[in-house]
Design an enzyme around this catalytic site. Structure first.
Site, short mmCIF file in Angstrom:
data_model
loop_
_atom_site.label_atom_id
_atom_site.label_comp_id
_atom_site.label_asym_id
_atom_site.label_seq_id
_atom_site.Cartn_x
_atom_site.Cartn_y
_atom_site.Cartn_z
N CYS A 134 0.84 -1.20 0.00
CA CYS A 134 0.00 0.00 0.00
C CYS A 134 0.88 1.26 0.00
O CYS A 134 1.51 1.56 -1.01
CB CYS A 134 -0.98 -0.03 1.16
SG CYS A 134 -2.36 1.14 0.95
N HIS A 140 -3.64 -4.91 0.52
CA HIS A 140 -3.12 -5.36 1.82
C HIS A 140 -3.17 -6.88 1.91
O HIS A 140 -4.07 -7.45 2.53
CB HIS A 140 -3.92 -4.74 2.96
CG HIS A 140 -3.56 -3.32 3.24
ND1 HIS A 140 -2.58 -2.96 4.14
CD2 HIS A 140 -4.04 -2.16 2.73
CE1 HIS A 140 -2.47 -1.65 4.18
NE2 HIS A 140 -3.34 -1.13 3.33
N GLU A 200 -1.57 -8.85 3.72
CA GLU A 200 -1.48 -9.33 5.11
C GLU A 200 -2.84 -9.43 5.78
O GLU A 200 -2.99 -10.11 6.81
CB GLU A 200 -0.53 -8.43 5.92
CG GLU A 200 -1.15 -7.18 6.50
CD GLU A 200 -1.42 -6.06 5.49
OE1 GLU A 200 -2.03 -5.05 5.87
OE2 GLU A 200 -1.01 -6.21 4.31
#
Length: 242
Positions: free
Chosen positions: A115, A214, A216
């Site tokens: 990001c 994102h 994660e």
């Protein structure tokens, strides 16, 4: 060689509270970043902002680098005045992360920008940013809602590093951003788009990758697993040369 690779993850300084301690300055990164590294086979090493001249020394002790998401990069870094919706509040992080990225690119260290991290990578390579996507896209699906990630599809570009890791023609990803790549940085190429044309991934020589979403925040470990593999290979090469 059986040491798991050390993956540095950038952090940021914020006022936080815990236990009996209120409004204390802390170096933080969401736990999902460290879990993302650990679940993919790496050892997460947190990197709080430091003096930029120390970046090469820090990088010499790492096998790979992750620049995490967060607030907007100061547009002075790419020669622009701030948009009214640009939130610039991390000057020490801006300086530290740009130094880390310059050092990693110069040394050929595997790196992943997530990001904001992708945006800083683009700027370090001489690119610029769209400071507020709702100004340029018909329907903003990128920003999520306060405190909650959104989801939208991305389309990896076949024949790129990312396209090899994510061979689907389209996949849904967790997202939360209001800025994006405008002019592409030197030495980078686009490796994913959103359906509205927004650049969703860039990559450069070796294992140099930035993703606008994102990963994660989801269950797909493929991008981080590839970074860990690249870090392990670099580790073995260093042993062979040393």
């Amino acid at each position: 060689m059986d040491r798991r690779p050390f993956i540095g993850v950038s952090t940021y300084l914020v006022d936080a509270s815990w236990g009996d301690w209120q409004d204390r300055r802390a170096a933080l990164v969401p736990e999902r970043y460290t879990a993302y590294v650990q679940d993919s086979g790496g050892i997460a090493v947190l990197l709080p902002p430091d003096a930029p001249e120390r970046a090469p020394d820090v990088l010499a002790r790492l096998d790979a680098l992750v620049i995490a998401g967060g607030p907007d990069l100061d547009p002075a870094f790419y020669g622009s005045a701030p948009h009214p919706r640009t939130e610039v509040d991390s000057p020490e992080r801006d300086v530290w992360e740009t130094a880390l990225l310059r050092g990693a690119l110069a040394a050929g260290i595997p790196l992943l920008g997530i990001c904001r991290g992708m945006q800083v990578l683009n700027v370090v390579c001489g690119g610029t940013l769209v400071q507020h996507l709702p100004d340029v896209v018909a329907a903003d699906v990128h920003g999520g809602t306060p405190g909650k990630y959104g989801t939208h599809p991305v389309r990896p570009v076949p024949g790129t590093l990312l396209g090899g890791l994510l061979p689907e023609s389209e996949l849904d990803v967790p997202t939360f951003h209001h800025q994006a790549v405008d002019r592409l940085g030197a030495g980078l190429r686009v490796s994913a788009h959103a359906p509205d044309g927004t650049v969703e991934a860039v990559e450069g020589p070796g294992f140099t990758l930035g993703v606008q979403w994102h990963p994660e925040q989801g269950d797909d470990l493929r991008v981080m697993q590839a970074l860990v593999r690249a870090a392990t290979a670099a580790q073995l090469d260093a042993v062979a040369l040393g």
